[in-house]
Each structure stands twice: as C-alpha cells, then as structure tokens.
Write an enzyme that holds these catalytic residues in place. Structure first.
Site, short mmCIF file in Angstrom:
data_model
loop_
_atom_site.label_atom_id
_atom_site.label_comp_id
_atom_site.label_asym_id
_atom_site.label_seq_id
_atom_site.Cartn_x
_atom_site.Cartn_y
_atom_site.Cartn_z
N GLU A 197 0.66 -1.20 -0.08
CA GLU A 197 0.18 -0.04 -0.07
C GLU A 197 0.93 1.31 -0.03
OE1 GLU A 197 -2.30 -0.70 3.46
OE2 GLU A 197 -0.39 0.16 4.78
N HIS A 198 0.06 2.39 -0.04
CA HIS A 198 0.95 3.59 -0.29
C HIS A 198 1.71 3.85 0.90
CE1 HIS A 198 2.26 7.84 -1.01
NE2 HIS A 198 1.61 7.74 -2.35
N PRO A 250 -1.60 4.05 -6.35
CA PRO A 250 -2.93 3.66 -5.49
C PRO A 250 -2.65 3.73 -3.92
CG PRO A 250 -2.18 1.85 -6.47
CD PRO A 250 -1.27 2.93 -6.74
N GLU A 251 -3.78 3.64 -3.23
CA GLU A 251 -3.79 3.33 -1.81
C GLU A 251 -3.45 1.86 -1.20
OE1 GLU A 251 -4.08 5.30 0.60
OE2 GLU A 251 -4.65 4.30 2.43
N VAL A 252 -4.15 1.09 -2.01
CA VAL A 252 -3.61 -0.53 -1.75
C VAL A 252 -3.62 -1.25 -3.12
CG1 VAL A 252 -4.34 -2.74 -0.49
CG2 VAL A 252 -5.06 -0.52 0.27
#
Ligand SMILES: *[C@@H]1O[C@H](CO)[C@@H](O)[C@H](O)[C@H]1NC(C)=O
Ligand SMILES: *[C@@H]1O[C@H](CO)[C@@H](O)[C@H](O)[C@H]1NC(C)=O
Ligand SMILES: *[C@@H]1O[C@H](CO)[C@@H](O)[C@H](O)[C@H]1NC(C)=O
Ligand SMILES: *[C@@H]1O[C@H](CO)[C@@H](O)[C@H](O)[C@H]1NC(C)=O
Ligand SMILES: *[C@@H]1O[C@H](CO)[C@@H](O)[C@H](O)[C@H]1NC(C)=O
Length: 498
Positions: free
Chosen positions: A329-330, A375-377
């Site tokens: 993740e980020h 992206p976040e994840v």
C-alpha cells in the site's frame, strides 16, 4: 487499519551530512549552473503550492484541524487544536517563509491542550502535534532562529509540548507500562486491553526528545518502557523471522497476540523509529539499531517479492506467521526511505541497494496509473507460490492487461494526499545525488499539484487510475503540509556544500 506517520523530528536527521538543511542562496553563477536554476525554480514551485494550500487553510479553516477545499469549510478530526497549522510549522521553517512561521508561532501558545470533547489518539497526537511543535522549536532555537520574531513565544512552544505530554502521560498507567492509545481526557481510556505495534512504537523519538530538551527524564522513561516489550518480543511465535513481529500487544501481560505484520499501516513506523532512534543518538540507542538490522535483513531474505509479470520490480510482502500475503500500500512506500536512511547511517551498501529497489517499485505504482499517482492498496501475483494459495489470487479479469504491464493490480484506488513515495524519493536523491530521483519527485509533485488542486486547496482523489482522479473527497489532511510538500521541496532545494 491505516495509520499516517509524520516522518521525522527533522533536525535530528539533519545531523547526517547527506541530509543537511538546504540553503537559500541563489545558485552559483560562476558554474553557469543551468541545472541549479531549474532546481531553484522547481523548489519555488513547491513553495508556491505550500503557500496556496496555507492561504486556503488560513482563510477558511484556521485554527481548526483541516480545510475542506471544495466547500471552503473545515473539520476538527484531531481534537480541534489546529493540526494543519502545527503540521505546517516545520515546513514553513524549512521553506523559510517568515509570515507563516510567525502566524503559527503566535498561535501555539494560545492552544488549550487541557480540553477536548473528542477521544484523543496518543499516537496521532504524538506524531502530529508533539512532533510538529518539537521540529519547529528545534529550527527556531537552532539554525533558523532568525525567522522568529518573538523569542518568548518560541520558549512557549516547548512548554506547550510539555503540557500536552503531561496530559497524555496517564496513557502509560497500565499494568505493563505499555500505553493505551485511545484517551478520554482527563483520565480515562476507551477500555481497550491491547494496543498496536505502530501506535506503541512511534512515540519514543518525540517523548525522548522532550526529555532531552526539558531535562525531565520521565517522558523518555515512559515511552521507552512501552517500547521495551517491542524490542524483546514474546512469545517467540510472534516473531516469525528475526526482527519482524506481530501487531497487537496485550496491555496487561506485554505479550503479542498475533504474528501478522509487515511494513504496512499498523506496523510501519515501529521499524522507522528503530533506525531514527539510532540516528538521533547512536551511543544510547544502538540496541534499537540492532533490532532494525534484524528486521531489515529478514525483510531482504524473506519478504522481498517480484511480481510474476515484472521480475524487475521489487515489493515487500505482508506476513501472517511465515505465510506471505502479496499485498502492499501507499503507506508502505516509506520503506525505501527507511532502508536508505539505514544504509547511510550504517554505511551499508546492501541497504542502500535494497532501498533503491523499493523506491523503484513504488515509482512503478505511480507511473503506471492514469494520473501518475500511486493507489492506496495494491496486490500482485508470485510465481514461486502456488496459484491455488488463497494469498496468491490472480488479477481480476478487468485488470489482467494492467497487471501484465504494471506488475500490480489495484484493490483500493484512493489517493488521500499521502507522502510516503515522495519521502523515499527524497532519501534516494540524497543517498545517490542522481538527478533521476529529482525528476521522479518533480513528476509526482506535478501530478499531485495538477490533479488534487481544487477550490481553495488540494483534495483527496477517489480513483488514481481515472482521468482527473475520478472525483474529489473534500478533505485536506494535515500531513499534506508536514510531509508531501516538505519532501517535494527538500528534494529540489539546493543543498549547502558545507
Ligand atoms: C510574544 O509571545 C508571548 C508568549 O506567547 C506573548 O505573551 C507576547 O504578547 C508576545 N509578544 C508580542 C510582542 O507579540
Ligand atoms: C477523573 O477526572 C474527573 C474530572 O476531573 C474527576 O472527577 C475524577 O475524580 C478523576 N478520577 C480519577 C481516578 O482521577
Ligand atoms: C514468472 O514466470 C514467467 C513464465 O515462466 C516468467 O516469464 C517470469 O519471468 C517469471 N517471473 C518472475 C518474477 O520470476
Ligand atoms: C500548481 O498548481 C497551481 C494551482 O492550480 C498552479 O497555479 C501552478 O501553476 C501549478 N504549478 C506547476 C508547477 O504546475
Ligand atoms: C487504468 O486506466 C487505463 C486507461 O484507462 C486502463 O487501460 C486500465 O485498465 C486501468 N487499470 C485499472 C487497474 O483499472
């Protein structure tokens, strides 16, 4: 759970010559330094973005916690003590903007840290409020003392950190001394019987520094007592590989409850603080460095993973015991920077090389999307693990082509103005001096500046792989000031030769 992290008490890290404070002089004319001009223009553009975000916050939200840039309103998600102002404090110092520095400096002595109607997170309050005030205080007492108009107010900043810490200190009043995280002022908790690795393990730097500045050792002692259970983890099943540990810890027994972990949210900054404690005081905290080395070596040996379609890309897997989960993740993109800092501090090329590989992996998550923002994840697939393993699912059909090309598929497409990629690229530039990393940082800054700018500031995106970012979530978190813009600036700003 995802936790944000403030990155540093910056001044402590600036003790490393390779991370020195930028100077504000024009580039050296004798060298006819075209690149120097470009860097200065870029640094000024980042500074302009900071001033833009601050101006919107100041007009519509100050002294509340955060700006809602689309509706020109505000919220108080961090107890209403002015989180964005505090998180902007050290960045305004680094960028040397006297107006903003002095506005925040005048404000800090007026904050009522004794009262709040909302629950207080010990972790978030430490990494945002305590760290933000301590970093600004260090600058204004030290190399940037010329910026402060009111020396009395600078002294008040330290008193406010101490007042806040005194109000938080009852969190450590548990059978083991491991703190409760969720506090209802003035003297109760939410009753949780456990706390998490990152929340326990991301306090020592700020609390120890407060003791060193005030001469009162109680803050260092409190935070280091809680940390001691993380440095000698029990039971042994909660440490699947040397140095890599589980997440939840029992407040009564000090025992870990699981063996689930990684360099991701909930665990991340525990590892970050191990090496930063060593950089802070290498004589006193060499045992922290020993634990970081164990974790770093185990990560290289056991968690490094290459997506099936992109052998050139390196990510770090999560784990549950010795089972790997091919997800990141980020937030975890700070890991490259942590390896680079460790490599610089310990003069170990293997950590620098691995850190650069991790920065390259996160760079891939940025440049592969429509917006140029990661992206976040995300997840990926491993060749060396069975395709029937539930931890190794194939990319969904509608992302097969994307996965083929990029080496990851997106499972949460948000971007909430997170800093970790820019943070690690900063270390990559400072460790190598390679202009490529400055360009990567600039590209990411431009993508963020162009896609997230809306209304009176910058807002979160709902889909990094849609043109325009898919739409805005009307919120500008305080770490945009503390981290995103600080690292983007520091990466471009000329570094003093001395
Ligand atoms: C300087 O700061 C102190 C502490 O906040 C405050 O009491 C005083 O009024 C300030 N002085 C000026 C000239 O603003
Ligand atoms: C907690 O604080 C409340 C409100 O100030 C007070 O009435 C109460 O006696 C305190 N309890 C303890 C255990 O200190
Ligand atoms: C995975 O297997 C494919 C097909 O055999 C191969 O082309 C690719 O290089 C492998 N990926 C890795 C990371 O080894
Ligand atoms: C950054 O965004 C602002 C606001 O939209 C814009 O005015 C500025 O030109 C942008 N900076 C760069 C370097 O593109
Ligand atoms: C990202 O957007 C591109 C261009 O629209 C598209 O081809 C690709 O499939 C998208 N990827 C994902 C993961 O949605």
């Amino acid at each position: 759970m995802h936790y944000s992290r403030l990155s540093l008490p910056l001044v402590a890290l600036l003790a490393l010559p390779s991370l020195a404070l930028p100077h504000d002089k024009p580039p050296d004319k004798r060298a006819d330094n075209h690149q120097g001009m470009v860097d200065r223009e870029r640094a000024d553009a980042v500074k302009a973005a900071f001033v833009h975000a601050w101006t919107g916050y100041k007009k519509y939200a100050f002294p509340h916690d955060e700006l809602h840039p689309v509706s020109n309103s505000f919220s108080d998600s961090r107890n209403g003590w002015g989180a964005s102002a505090i998180d902007a404090f050290s960045t305004a110092c680094v960028m040397q903007i006297p107006d903003i520095v002095n506005t925040i400096l005048d404000y800090i002595p007026t904050i009522d840290f004794d009262h709040t109607t909302e629950q207080v997170s010990l972790f978030e309050t430490t990494i945002r409020y305590m760290a933000g005030m301590l970093s600004g205080y260090d600058f204004l007492k030290g190399p940037l003392s010329n910026l402060a108009e009111n020396a009395t107010a600078v002294d008040e900043v330290l008193k406010q950190v101490q007042r806040l810490a005194d109000n938080l200190a009852y969190a450590f009043d548990t059978p083991t001394g491991i703190p409760s995280n969720n506090l209802n002022f003035p003297n109760t908790t939410d009753g949780s019987t456990t706390n998490g690795l990152a929340q326990i393990g991301s306090l020592v730097l700020e609390w120890t520094h407060l003791s060193d500045l005030t001469g009162d050792q109680k803050y260092a002692k409190l935070s280091q007592k809680g940390e001691s259970y993380l440095l000698a983890p029990q039971p042994s099943s909660s440490e699947p590989w040397p140095g890599l540990v589980g997440t939840n810890v029992d407040l009564s027994t000090g025992l870990f409850q699981d063996a689930f972990g990684g360099w991701v949210g909930g665990d991340d900054s525990f590892y970050e603080y191990l090496i930063k404690m060593y950089v802070y005081d290498s004589a006193k905290y060499s045992s922290y460095k020993d634990r970081w080395i164990l974790a770093a070596d185990s990560t290289i040996a056991h968690l490094a993973s290459h997506p099936s379609t992109r052998p050139d890309v390196t990510f770090v897997a999560e784990f549950n015991g010795q089972e790997l989960i091919f997800q990141s993740e980020h937030l975890a993109c700070f890991d490259g920077g942590s390896f680079l800092l460790g490599g610089l501090a310990l003069n170990e090329q293997k950590y620098i090389d691995f850190g650069l590989a991790l920065v390259n992996g996160c760079h891939d998550t940025y440049v592969s999307t429509e917006t140029g923002i990661g992206p976040e994840v995300f997840q990926w697939v491993e060749n060396t693990t069975s395709s029937t393993d539930p931890n190794n699912p194939p990319a969904p059909a509608n992302q097969e082509a994307f996965y083929e090309k990029s080496g990851f598929y997106i499972t949460d497409s948000d971007y909430i103005l997170r800093p970790e990629y820019l943070e690690s690229v900063y270390y990559a530039y400072r460790a190598t001096g390679n202009q490529m990393y400055r360009d990567w940082s600039w590209d990411a800054f431009l993508a963020i500046n162009n896609t997230c700018a809306v209304g009176s500031g910058y807002a979160e995106l709902t889909d990094v792989n849609a043109s325009g970012g898919g739409g805005f979530n009307d919120f500008m978190d305080s770490f945009f000031f503390a981290e995103v813009l600080k690292y983007a600036y520091l990466t471009q700003a000329p570094v003093s030769a001395s």
